[in-house]
Design a protein around this motif. Structure first.
Motif, PDB file in Angstrom:
ATOM      1  N   MET A 129       0.966  -1.190   0.087  1.00 46.58           N
ATOM      2  CA  MET A 129       0.097   0.156  -0.164  1.00 46.58           C
ATOM      3  C   MET A 129       0.967   1.042   0.921  1.00 46.58           C
ATOM      4  O   MET A 129       0.001   2.226  -0.346  1.00 46.58           O
ATOM      5  CB  MET A 129      -0.802   0.099   1.417  1.00 46.58           C
ATOM      6  CG  MET A 129      -2.264  -0.967   1.505  1.00 46.58           C
ATOM      7  SD  MET A 129      -3.168  -0.652  -0.592  1.00 46.58           S
ATOM      8  CE  MET A 129      -3.836   0.830   0.308  1.00 46.58           C
ATOM      9  N   ARG A 164       1.005   3.695  -3.140  1.00 40.90           N
ATOM     10  CA  ARG A 164      -0.729   4.556  -3.656  1.00 40.90           C
ATOM     11  C   ARG A 164      -0.862   5.065  -2.589  1.00 40.90           C
ATOM     12  O   ARG A 164      -1.288   6.296  -2.874  1.00 40.90           O
ATOM     13  CB  ARG A 164      -1.344   3.236  -3.927  1.00 40.90           C
ATOM     14  CG  ARG A 164      -2.891   3.750  -3.109  1.00 40.90           C
ATOM     15  CD  ARG A 164      -3.360   2.721  -4.092  1.00 40.90           C
ATOM     16  NE  ARG A 164      -5.069   2.959  -4.355  1.00 40.90           N
ATOM     17  CZ  ARG A 164      -6.308   2.405  -4.542  1.00 40.90           C
ATOM     18  NH1 ARG A 164      -6.538   1.035  -4.237  1.00 40.90           N
ATOM     19  NH2 ARG A 164      -7.468   3.452  -4.583  1.00 40.90           N
ATOM     20  N   MET A 165      -0.036   5.054  -1.163  1.00 44.38           N
ATOM     21  CA  MET A 165      -0.698   6.111  -0.538  1.00 44.38           C
ATOM     22  C   MET A 165       0.233   7.698  -0.728  1.00 44.38           C
ATOM     23  O   MET A 165      -0.123   8.277  -0.051  1.00 44.38           O
ATOM     24  CB  MET A 165      -0.521   5.446   1.650  1.00 44.38           C
ATOM     25  CG  MET A 165      -0.471   4.029   1.878  1.00 44.38           C
ATOM     26  SD  MET A 165      -0.218   3.030   3.243  1.00 44.38           S
ATOM     27  CE  MET A 165      -0.899   5.055   4.220  1.00 44.38           C
ATOM     28  N   SER A 219      -7.782  -0.956   2.846  1.00 48.60           N
ATOM     29  CA  SER A 219      -7.286   0.074   1.901  1.00 48.60           C
ATOM     30  C   SER A 219      -7.924   1.387   1.959  1.00 48.60           C
ATOM     31  O   SER A 219      -7.632   2.197   2.861  1.00 48.60           O
ATOM     32  CB  SER A 219      -7.015  -0.722   0.883  1.00 48.60           C
ATOM     33  OG  SER A 219      -8.414  -1.174   0.819  1.00 48.60           O
ATOM     34  N   ALA A 225      -6.518   2.531   5.114  1.00 47.83           N
ATOM     35  CA  ALA A 225      -5.240   3.387   4.981  1.00 47.83           C
ATOM     36  C   ALA A 225      -5.126   4.419   4.995  1.00 47.83           C
ATOM     37  O   ALA A 225      -4.545   6.143   5.051  1.00 47.83           O
ATOM     38  CB  ALA A 225      -4.436   2.642   4.321  1.00 47.83           C
ATOM     39  N   ARG A 226      -6.263   4.800   3.375  1.00 48.66           N
ATOM     40  CA  ARG A 226      -6.441   5.711   2.852  1.00 48.66           C
ATOM     41  C   ARG A 226      -7.003   6.741   3.600  1.00 48.66           C
ATOM     42  O   ARG A 226      -6.106   8.437   3.525  1.00 48.66           O
ATOM     43  CB  ARG A 226      -7.044   5.374   1.986  1.00 48.66           C
ATOM     44  CG  ARG A 226      -7.455   6.892   1.265  1.00 48.66           C
ATOM     45  CD  ARG A 226      -9.086   6.504  -0.894  1.00 48.66           C
ATOM     46  NE  ARG A 226      -9.892   5.845   0.340  1.00 48.66           N
ATOM     47  CZ  ARG A 226      -9.935   4.594  -0.603  1.00 48.66           C
ATOM     48  NH1 ARG A 226      -8.945   4.075  -1.719  1.00 48.66           N
ATOM     49  NH2 ARG A 226     -10.997   3.728   0.079  1.00 48.66           N
TER      50      ARG A 226
END
Length: 179
Positions: free
Chosen positions: A16, A19-20, A59, A62-63
């Motif tokens: 991740m 993307r983060m 996810s 996390a976002r």
């Protein structure tokens, strides 16, 4: 729930992390600050890791953490900014940064107010629905819709001022000639 080990977290962070960082960059407009935001987000995720249920919601969590850390930093930064006449040169580690349209878009995105930028990034980059963005930002759906529309309008105007042709005007997309 069984406690998960650090290897699970390392796998998650490796998967991740990029993307983060892209999301954080789109929110703040600075790769170095984006890295700091991701680092703080991963620290918060690591602390919560034993309590979190594994699955597809990780996810999203996390976002949401990246959005919250960015909001926290934006609040802190607003009271600590130092005005300067000369901006430092920054090297961009993005391979497509030389493309004029991208430069125009990134500059216009950076010029948007925080709420508009967050709405545009979450709606169009992260491909979230209005309700999800409203939940993430802690506001009403109508606010998300209006802030997104204003942000997209500002991006469109900046692009057109720079000479870009979107193929649209105030009446909508232009029809292609049927030759």
């Amino acid at each position: 729930m069984a406690r998960r080990d650090g290897d699970d977290f390392l796998d998650f962070a490796a998967a991740m992390g990029p993307r983060m960082r892209r999301t954080a960059f789109l929110l703040c407009g600075d790769w170095d600050r984006a890295g700091d935001i991701v680092q703080e987000s991963l620290i918060r995720l690591y602390v919560a890791w034993p309590r979190l249920e594994p699955g597809p919601g990780m996810s999203s969590y996390a976002r949401r953490t990246v959005v919250h850390v960015h909001a926290d930093w934006a609040r802190k930064r607003s009271s600590q900014e130092v005005v300067t006449d000369v901006l430092p040169q920054q090297q961009v580690d993005d391979a497509t940064a030389g493309i004029p349209e991208r430069v125009v878009l990134m500059n216009a995105l950076a010029a948007l107010p925080e709420r508009q930028r967050a709405c545009v990034v979450l709606r169009y980059y992260e491909d979230l629905g209005v309700a999800e963005v409203a939940t993430l930002l802690g506001c009403r759906e109508g606010t998300v819709k209006s802030q997104t529309a204003r942000g997209i309008g500002a991006l469109r105007r900046a692009y057109q001022r720079a000479g870009g042709d979107l193929g649209v005007d105030d009446r909508g997309p232009r029809e292609e000639p049927a030759w």
